[in-house]
Design an enzyme around this catalytic site. Structure first.
Site, PDB file in Angstrom:
ATOM      1  N   MET A  42       0.283  -1.241   0.157  1.00  0.00           N
ATOM      2  CA  MET A  42       0.055  -0.226  -0.537  1.00  0.00           C
ATOM      3  C   MET A  42       0.437   1.521   0.278  1.00  0.00           C
ATOM      4  O   MET A  42       0.310   2.411   0.684  1.00  0.00           O
ATOM      5  CB  MET A  42      -0.776  -0.600   1.069  1.00  0.00           C
ATOM      6  CG  MET A  42      -1.915  -1.000   1.551  1.00  0.00           C
ATOM      7  SD  MET A  42      -3.615  -0.868   1.785  1.00  0.00           S
ATOM      8  CE  MET A  42      -2.482  -0.252   3.333  1.00  0.00           C
ATOM      9  N   HIS A  46       9.259   0.850   3.252  1.00  0.00           N
ATOM     10  CA  HIS A  46      10.216   1.103   4.755  1.00  0.00           C
ATOM     11  C   HIS A  46      11.173   0.179   5.260  1.00  0.00           C
ATOM     12  O   HIS A  46      11.247  -0.971   3.417  1.00  0.00           O
ATOM     13  CB  HIS A  46       9.590   1.208   5.641  1.00  0.00           C
ATOM     14  CG  HIS A  46       8.364  -0.222   6.660  1.00  0.00           C
ATOM     15  ND1 HIS A  46       9.145  -1.441   6.828  1.00  0.00           N
ATOM     16  CD2 HIS A  46       6.844  -0.150   6.494  1.00  0.00           C
ATOM     17  CE1 HIS A  46       7.512  -2.046   6.306  1.00  0.00           C
ATOM     18  NE2 HIS A  46       6.478  -0.587   6.912  1.00  0.00           N
ATOM     19  N   GLU A  47      11.792  -0.346   5.505  1.00  0.00           N
ATOM     20  CA  GLU A  47      12.800  -1.285   5.595  1.00  0.00           C
ATOM     21  C   GLU A  47      11.903  -2.817   5.670  1.00  0.00           C
ATOM     22  O   GLU A  47      13.130  -3.888   4.513  1.00  0.00           O
ATOM     23  CB  GLU A  47      13.623  -1.164   6.509  1.00  0.00           C
ATOM     24  CG  GLU A  47      14.816  -0.421   6.552  1.00  0.00           C
ATOM     25  CD  GLU A  47      15.809   0.272   5.420  1.00  0.00           C
ATOM     26  OE1 GLU A  47      16.392  -1.322   4.992  1.00  0.00           O
ATOM     27  OE2 GLU A  47      15.892   1.014   5.048  1.00  0.00           O
ATOM     28  N   GLY A  48      10.990  -2.902   5.910  1.00  0.00           N
ATOM     29  CA  GLY A  48      10.401  -4.304   5.502  1.00  0.00           C
ATOM     30  C   GLY A  48      10.035  -4.273   4.182  1.00  0.00           C
ATOM     31  O   GLY A  48      10.427  -5.583   3.771  1.00  0.00           O
ATOM     32  N   HIS A  49       9.807  -3.471   3.820  1.00  0.00           N
ATOM     33  CA  HIS A  49       8.892  -4.135   2.341  1.00  0.00           C
ATOM     34  C   HIS A  49      10.642  -3.591   1.288  1.00  0.00           C
ATOM     35  O   HIS A  49      10.854  -4.695   0.574  1.00  0.00           O
ATOM     36  CB  HIS A  49       8.660  -2.212   1.342  1.00  0.00           C
ATOM     37  CG  HIS A  49       7.668  -2.161   1.803  1.00  0.00           C
ATOM     38  ND1 HIS A  49       7.179  -1.113   3.300  1.00  0.00           N
ATOM     39  CD2 HIS A  49       6.323  -3.134   1.916  1.00  0.00           C
ATOM     40  CE1 HIS A  49       5.784  -0.961   4.007  1.00  0.00           C
ATOM     41  NE2 HIS A  49       5.468  -2.007   2.730  1.00  0.00           N
ATOM     42  N   SER A 198       4.220   0.736   8.583  1.00  0.00           N
ATOM     43  CA  SER A 198       4.040   2.390   7.505  1.00  0.00           C
ATOM     44  C   SER A 198       3.518   2.982   9.028  1.00  0.00           C
ATOM     45  O   SER A 198       3.637   4.064   8.672  1.00  0.00           O
ATOM     46  CB  SER A 198       2.693   2.503   6.381  1.00  0.00           C
ATOM     47  OG  SER A 198       3.661   1.098   5.504  1.00  0.00           O
TER      48      SER A 198
HETATM   49  O1  PAF Z   1      -0.153  -5.804   3.796  1.00  0.00           O
HETATM   50  C1  PAF Z   1      -0.468  -4.817   2.978  1.00  0.00           C
HETATM   51  O2  PAF Z   1       0.280  -3.920   2.924  1.00  0.00           O
HETATM   52  C2  PAF Z   1      -1.874  -5.039   2.372  1.00  0.00           C
HETATM   53  O3  PAF Z   1      -2.874  -6.009   3.324  1.00  0.00           O
HETATM   54  C3  PAF Z   1      -1.842  -5.853   0.600  1.00  0.00           C
HETATM   55  C4  PAF Z   1      -1.306  -7.191   0.977  1.00  0.00           C
HETATM   56  C5  PAF Z   1      -0.846  -4.689  -0.186  1.00  0.00           C
HETATM   57  C6  PAF Z   1      -2.709  -5.714   0.385  1.00  0.00           C
HETATM   58  O4  PAF Z   1      -2.935  -4.441  -0.497  1.00  0.00           O
END
Ligand code: PAF
Length: 293
Positions: A42, A46-49, A198
């Site tokens: 979404m 951040h670092e997790g992403h 986030s």
């Molecule tokens: O974990 C998230 O950021 C959301 O729940 C996802 C999986 C992108 C679905 O909108």
């Protein structure tokens, strides 16, 4: 087959495609044997992403990052409109992590007038976060299923921070015979132990200090487990002594790591997961820890 290594990621400029049809065209142009990895988010990366993107980068030939603040997983009283939106920074992170395509979803296109379909969820979704957020997992599964259809990746990457979400998506994928491998990536913490989210940016100094006691409680549980404590009630009671009194605990459950069913006692050969949710300074946070067998 094109594989981009971690050392050359800076040179890759991700394309941004808007529109489902444009994304499909891009997808069709990929060679048949290339492994496509999807990292759905979404935004407000951040670092997790980054860890998810890195894992996808290492394990796939092409990486698609999707950014869409999905309205169906928010209830009317939640933070849909104020959810952090940081597209410029997100694109920079995508570029640095060697993403091939960033796809920013459009609300009207994904949920046009007349949209009706809903997903009925398993028992796993009715507990833990499903109790206080009954709309949440149905909304998550709906958008994830749509993204799976649109992107058609071979692999998709989700963080273990959202442990229940990961397990529900794996279940859905299996139940609906979706030919996508859903891979979990380990939870990432700040140096002081706070699980990355986030929503952490909403925490003021004092609430951030209080929020640290969530991970402190989980670390205590892991310590007790390694000392031989197996009764869930004891793990819970002793761990929660670490929680700041200002923290409004929603749940702290010792559960089976696949079925998510509550356990009275943890089998030493199987291990378990402890999931928790709490409200700190008005911000809802979740965290978990794995009790390794
Ligand atoms: O974990 C998230 O950021 C959301 O729940 C996802 C999986 C992108 C679905 O909108």
């Amino acid at each position: 087959m094109k594989v981009i290594g971690a050392d050359s990621v800076d040179s890759v400029d991700p394309q941004t495609a808007s529109g489902i049809e444009e994304l499909r065209r891009w997808r069709r142009a990929l060679s048949g044997d290339s492994i496509l990895g999807l990292v759905p988010t979404m935004g407000a990366l951040h670092e997790g992403h980054r860890a998810l993107l890195r894992q996808a980068r290492q394990q796939c030939d092409q990486v698609v990052l999707t950014i869409f603040v999905n309205p169906t997983q928010f209830s009317p009283d939640e933070d849909l409109e104020t959810y952090p939106r940081t597209l410029e920074q997100d694109l920079q992170i995508a570029r640095q992590e060697g993403v091939d395509l960033v796809w920013v979803g459009d609300r009207e296109e994904l949920y046009p007038a007349g949209f009706q379909t809903r997903i009925d969820l398993p028992q796993m979704a009715q507990q833990l976060c499903g109790i206080s957020r009954p709309h949440f997992f149905a909304g998550v599964c709906l958008i994830v299923l749509k993204l799976f259809q649109i992107v058609q990746p071979q692999r998709a990457f989700f963080g273990e921070k959202d442990y229940q979400q990961l397990k529900i998506i794996q279940r859905m994928t299996l139940d609906l015979d979706i030919p996508i491998e859903v891979r979990g990536c380990p939870l990432v913490r700040e140096k002081d132990g706070l699980a990355l989210s986030s929503r952490n940016r909403y925490l003021e100094d004092e609430s951030r200090r209080q929020a640290l006691t969530l991970s402190a409680a989980l670390f205590r549980a892991r310590e007790l487990w390694s000392e031989g404590v197996v009764q869930s009630a004891e793990l819970k009671q002793q761990s929660l002594e670490r929680l700041d009194p200002a923290v409004d605990l929603e749940y702290f459950e010792v559960i089976d790591h696949e079925q998510l069913t509550p356990l009275e006692m943890v089998d030493r050969g199987r291990g378990a997961v402890i999931c928790m949710a709490a409200i700190v300074g008005g911000v809802r946070l979740i965290d978990n820890i794995i009790l390794e067998p």
